[in-house]
Design an enzyme around this catalytic site. Sequence first.
Site, short mmCIF file in Angstrom:
data_model
loop_
_atom_site.label_atom_id
_atom_site.label_comp_id
_atom_site.label_asym_id
_atom_site.label_seq_id
_atom_site.Cartn_x
_atom_site.Cartn_y
_atom_site.Cartn_z
N HIS A 160 21.85 30.12 58.44
CA HIS A 160 22.92 30.05 59.45
C HIS A 160 23.57 31.41 59.65
O HIS A 160 23.81 31.85 60.78
CB HIS A 160 24.04 29.09 58.99
N LYS A 183 28.99 10.38 59.72
CA LYS A 183 27.86 11.02 59.03
C LYS A 183 28.33 11.48 57.66
O LYS A 183 29.30 12.23 57.55
CB LYS A 183 27.39 12.23 59.86
N ARG A 241 13.39 27.14 63.67
CA ARG A 241 12.60 27.52 62.50
C ARG A 241 11.14 27.13 62.64
O ARG A 241 10.26 27.82 62.18
CB ARG A 241 13.15 26.83 61.24
N SER A 244 20.41 23.12 55.20
CA SER A 244 21.45 22.61 54.31
C SER A 244 20.93 21.44 53.48
O SER A 244 21.24 21.33 52.30
CB SER A 244 22.67 22.15 55.12
#
Lengths: 161, 161, 161, 161, 161, 161
Positions: free
Chosen positions: A17, A41, A90, A128
């Site tokens: 990030h 969440k 990515r 993460s």
Amino acid sequence: MQVAVYPGSFDPITKGHLEIIRRTSKICGRLIVAVVDNPNKEALFTLEERLEMIKHSVEDLDNVEIDIFKGLLINYVKEKQVRIIVKGLRAVSDFEYEFQMALMNKSICGEIETLFMMTSPEYSFLSSSMVKEVVLLGGRVDDFVTPFVHRKIIEKIGNGG
Amino acid sequence: MQVAVYPGSFDPITKGHLEIIRRTSKICGRLIVAVVDNPNKEALFTLEERLEMIKHSVEDLDNVEIDIFKGLLINYVKEKQVRIIVKGLRAVSDFEYEFQMALMNKSICGEIETLFMMTSPEYSFLSSSMVKEVVLLGGRVDDFVTPFVHRKIIEKIGNGG
Amino acid sequence: MQVAVYPGSFDPITKGHLEIIRRTSKICGRLIVAVVDNPNKEALFTLEERLEMIKHSVEDLDNVEIDIFKGLLINYVKEKQVRIIVKGLRAVSDFEYEFQMALMNKSICGEIETLFMMTSPEYSFLSSSMVKEVVLLGGRVDDFVTPFVHRKIIEKIGNGG
Amino acid sequence: MQVAVYPGSFDPITKGHLEIIRRTSKICGRLIVAVVDNPNKEALFTLEERLEMIKHSVEDLDNVEIDIFKGLLINYVKEKQVRIIVKGLRAVSDFEYEFQMALMNKSICGEIETLFMMTSPEYSFLSSSMVKEVVLLGGRVDDFVTPFVHRKIIEKIGNGG
Amino acid sequence: MQVAVYPGSFDPITKGHLEIIRRTSKICGRLIVAVVDNPNKEALFTLEERLEMIKHSVEDLDNVEIDIFKGLLINYVKEKQVRIIVKGLRAVSDFEYEFQMALMNKSICGEIETLFMMTSPEYSFLSSSMVKEVVLLGGRVDDFVTPFVHRKIIEKIGNGG
Amino acid sequence: MQVAVYPGSFDPITKGHLEIIRRTSKICGRLIVAVVDNPNKEALFTLEERLEMIKHSVEDLDNVEIDIFKGLLINYVKEKQVRIIVKGLRAVSDFEYEFQMALMNKSICGEIETLFMMTSPEYSFLSSSMVKEVVLLGGRVDDFVTPFVHRKIIEKIGNGG
């Protein structure tokens, strides 16, 4: 690119990030790191903890600010009168998901553009959730997050090694 | 390739797993089938049942042994002083996930290599979760697992058809 | 292609589903829209509501009928003595999953063929789950579903905008 | 699906092509195998030789006929008043190319649909160009083509092994 | 893994190739770098030049030898009585091509296994053809090849910068 | 994003290119459409013709200028003292190639960023080479290019249909 929004959960912020934030901050006037506040969440860190870790990581970047949004990202960006969303890519799986999100956002609000940046190869595997999985399984993650975030993870779960 | 580790949940072992085990056992000195013991991940079969089904399936292979690991795979492999992890690849989605895992493992321990083998095309659609899904929906899976595993599935859920 | 089955959850039916239904109905004698009745899978709309929304959307199509199935799709299709399943493909991730499902179905029943149709690009990002996610986050979805379905969504969750 | 067109170069026809032809012929009234006549594209076999090999391979299939087309496939299909093009998909790379072709064809003539069928896994690696490459490098291809086509290849290039 | 073959054109050898060679040489008894001699394929460097550059790059690796092969790789590997081919994977496009090649090779000779290794992320974009393209367009490539190979490229095409 | 470069061959410019140019021009101060002058790559249109077609297509956009570059894009961008390259992404295959190019460019010059924008779905199949292929095979392309470009294509190859 005067103002751009870089949205995410940042639970926690990784070096991947940070790399996107640094690179983006150099080519735009102002960058808003927008942390989603989604009570539905489940997160490892509270919203406050996530904000603190981001703040600590970007404090040397003058044109980066941190904000919180609820609900649909595109609505938040519209309200902020920003025109640009920045996302890191990515891999192909990212690409497909982000492609669909960008098209849906474009269809909801044609004025807002999503720009994609390729993540540096050394962070191409980093997320993460991978960081959290490794920590929970007893692995070390000090290469993947800043020392400050590393300490916060150890305080939270342990595994200082 | 003296010793290699083939890790997985094997819930239950399929003919696809068995094919990778047989092919790998022919090109390495010793192959350790390493079953993950993860109490947080819900499984259809208990660890003991999964071990029993693997044991029954590989008993004719002299250089294959079965083991259990907890926590991070890379830590287990390091403790075992093994240098090679073997994984099967079925499709692009496997590839991306395994690519990221291999890079993260490489970043955690540079000494350990992950080697990939392409699954035979006739098993390219096969996974333990597909087998379980088909059984739960009332379908037959005798082509996808050994007769012994098939009996165990029927004992567990039914659907002998 | 005398008879074909177009299976799905349709929770709710989107314009993307409708486009596949319309295009397929033009090249086959009879099309069965088969709604899965899976009590284990959480749905926003009840089976009855989903059926009602489909019925309303396809009432102008003479050769389209609506049915319900339980359990394995391939078993339902076999019982119906239908030979063809139709699926829409939006993206590479769809492709891989559907590829595996088609191969497994082919392996269970070699007589039944799955035919794929590319979704129109303007619906390539659209899915029932995206629609629900957008609605729950406070966004508008009137471009993605018919007015009738839109009303049903508003009755259910709100967000009439 | 009364009539369908299965287009290709068939230079030469492989068991992969044949599998798609056989499966399609069972679910449609009439199948036209349409061989492209493109003088600008170099081929190993002449158009006549390619037709002969296809004819020999499908002679037991009553509802399959063979035809030649020049120029744009979509124009040929329109002239023939056919509504359906059938293509086989082997892998993600096929998918992307065929996706783009199907969208372009749909954009040129909205009435014509392209339907895709997944190639059987045992032929998922097979293509005419792979067959030619293997033969030219001295390898055997008798598993990938019919005995008749195999003889034609040997007459053409050698390598009977 | 007593003996393995790492095949390629190596026109010229890059740091990406070298990384795979080094990592593989550590987990196998003996590694044969096999350079294809294909007179039909245009190369920048002659076979001798390519061999010289490889030799110079791997001279510190005791268990690595260099060889030349003509024709089909699988035939060469069989003659050498080797059981393992090693390939590097950089991206999804590699994966698909290599998947098809591995399946075809497996189908030609079931005894020989292809094992894949993920290229390090910092070389994930690197290929001999990219190196040549950059040089021909006037760019520098000293980060992508060894100093010795860099000198050879400059002697050949220029662009020492 | 004060200045950005949008590079390409534009042989000829399509509506897909134009869409990216228009969208980018709205979020940056100045956009340079940079046409590659590569004498080694065969083109349908001369450099002058390609420039003329671009000029005609963007004349209503005040902040868009047109330029020519030779050699490596990254060198051109550096000389121009621009920090941002903009590229359109249509599909996974684009993504992989562009990913590798962006990483190589980043490795050659760390200061320059490549930003990606998703092409609108209705142009997701469109490329200059597809346009040329369709025209050469006798198809119509008036939906894929502007009327001016269409006339130029007809003057060049015919097919006014």
